[in-house]
Design an enzyme around this catalytic site. Structure first.
Site, short mmCIF file in Angstrom:
data_model
loop_
_atom_site.label_atom_id
_atom_site.label_comp_id
_atom_site.label_asym_id
_atom_site.label_seq_id
_atom_site.Cartn_x
_atom_site.Cartn_y
_atom_site.Cartn_z
N THR A 28 49.64 40.77 41.26
CA THR A 28 50.01 39.47 40.70
C THR A 28 51.38 39.05 41.22
O THR A 28 52.23 39.88 41.50
CB THR A 28 50.04 39.60 39.16
N ARG A 30 37.32 36.80 31.56
CA ARG A 30 38.48 37.53 31.03
C ARG A 30 39.78 36.80 31.44
O ARG A 30 39.95 36.38 32.56
CB ARG A 30 38.49 38.94 31.60
N VAL A 31 40.67 36.64 30.49
CA VAL A 31 41.99 36.11 30.81
C VAL A 31 42.99 37.24 30.58
O VAL A 31 42.95 37.91 29.54
CB VAL A 31 42.33 34.89 29.91
N GLY A 32 43.86 37.45 31.56
CA GLY A 32 44.85 38.51 31.45
C GLY A 32 46.15 38.01 30.85
O GLY A 32 46.24 36.88 30.35
N ASP A 33 47.16 38.85 30.93
CA ASP A 33 48.47 38.48 30.37
C ASP A 33 49.17 37.37 31.15
O ASP A 33 49.94 36.59 30.60
CB ASP A 33 49.40 39.70 30.37
N GLY A 71 51.13 43.92 36.02
CA GLY A 71 50.65 45.25 35.63
C GLY A 71 49.36 45.14 34.84
O GLY A 71 48.69 44.11 34.86
N GLY A 118 47.17 44.21 32.25
CA GLY A 118 47.42 43.05 31.41
C GLY A 118 47.20 43.25 29.92
O GLY A 118 47.91 42.67 29.10
N1 ASP Z 1 48.63 41.45 34.86
C1 ASP Z 1 47.51 41.03 35.65
C2 ASP Z 1 46.28 40.98 34.78
O1 ASP Z 1 46.09 41.87 33.97
C3 ASP Z 1 47.26 41.89 36.83
C4 ASP Z 1 48.45 42.11 37.72
O2 ASP Z 1 49.58 42.07 37.27
O3 ASP Z 1 48.24 42.29 38.92
O4 ASP Z 1 45.49 40.08 34.96
#
Ligand code: ASP
Length: 306
Positions: free
Chosen positions: A172, A200-203, A224, A226
């Protein structure tokens, strides 16, 4: 904009066990991103414009998990999330699960500028972006062979019960900036995690989790795994430490420590306050980052000792 502050720009390009052969493209990518964002700050542009310019460069760079070349969900269709936040007004714009936008951070910027809402997702977000002048593309244009192969391998391994790598790729991208007017902004853009469930939605695009900015505390972007990051609302948690008087370097380290001790999470964080003080931390083996201020220009794949 009054010109009393010295601008600062800090970006990251993901935190994980970046292998040696991928170190150079990562460092080059974050350096190019900083150069683009710095051009904006140098000529007196806003922090919001600067983080957008920096993120666009990394979305366009297939090295990173953002824009074209992102990790694929289990159905093989790229799904992108992005958020931008303006620390002066606390306005924020986010998009989630978009499949036909090359630069989701531009769509997030449109939501921030042109919409009364903070989030738009999926087709509604795409329609909104298109109505406001952003071209749409076919999802296939965002998919690259390297990622098709990566997905195939991980799905094959899952079939035989092999767990995913602990420090799975987290590529990311994020940026935080302080402009001459003393305003902070933050932005984060991602393709999410490999083999994620579609929808899915991440952080990354959740306000206060993967991204946060408030002139009174700090601008923050995380990367990281998420799910633990969102459960801890980690970006806001770190900004709150700065509000309490903790220096940004210590706040970044405390946030990563909390991620690890509370939820056994892993990742990285960048943080910048309105005095131009910054912090970076990660508990992954590496994190790609680059920094530019009037006095410093530097980049790396491990945290600097500053
Ligand atoms: N944090 C992101 C997610 O979980 C992934 C990443 O940081 O690469 O979607």
């Amino acid at each position: 904009m009054s010109e009393k502050h010295s601008p600062v720009l800090l970006v990251h390009g993901g935190a994980w066990a970046i292998p040696d052969e991928m170190a150079e493209p990562h460092v080059n990518g974050v350096r190019h991103a900083v150069a683009a964002g710095w051009k904006v700050l140098e000529r007196g542009g806003s922090s919001v414009d600067a983080v957008e310019a920096a993120i666009v460069v990394m979305e366009d760079d297939e090295t990173f998990d953002a824009g074209r070349g992102s990790f694929l969900p289990s159905d093989g269709r790229v799904q992108l999330d992005a958020l931008m936040m303006d620390g002066a007004s606390l306005r924020a714009g986010g998009v989630g699960c978009v499949e036909r936008i090359r630069n989701p951070i531009r769509a997030a910027r449109l939501v921030l500028d042109e919409s009364p809402h903070v989030y738009l997702v999926a087709e509604g977000a795409e329609r909104f972006a298109h109505q406001h002048g952003l071209p749409l593309c076919a999802n296939e244009e965002l998919v690259i062979e390297r990622e098709v192969e990566r997905l195939r391998q991980v799905q094959e391994q899952a079939l035989v019960g092999k767990p995913p790598e602990f420090f799975a790729e987290h590529d990311t991208v994020g940026a935080v900036a302080l402009d001459r007017g003393g305003n902070l902004a933050a932005a984060t853009s991602t393709g999410g995690t490999l083999n994620k469930t579609p929808g899915r939605v991440g952080d990354s695009s959740l306000i206060g989790c993967g991204c946060y900015a408030d002139n009174e505390s700090a601008a923050v972007s995380t990367t990281g795994w998420g799910e633990p990051i969102m459960k801890l609302v980690l970006a806001k948690w770190a900004a709150d430490r700065v509000l309490e008087g903790v220096v940004p370097k210590a706040a970044a380290e405390m946030a990563i420590d909390r991620l690890e001790t509370r939820l056994a999470g892993h990742g990285g964080i960048i943080l910048l306050d309105a005095r131009g003080r910054y912090g970076l931390a990660h508990n992954t083996p590496r994190m790609a980052w680059a920094l530019k201020s009037v006095h410093v220009e530097t980049a790396g794949i491990e945290c600097p000792s500053v």
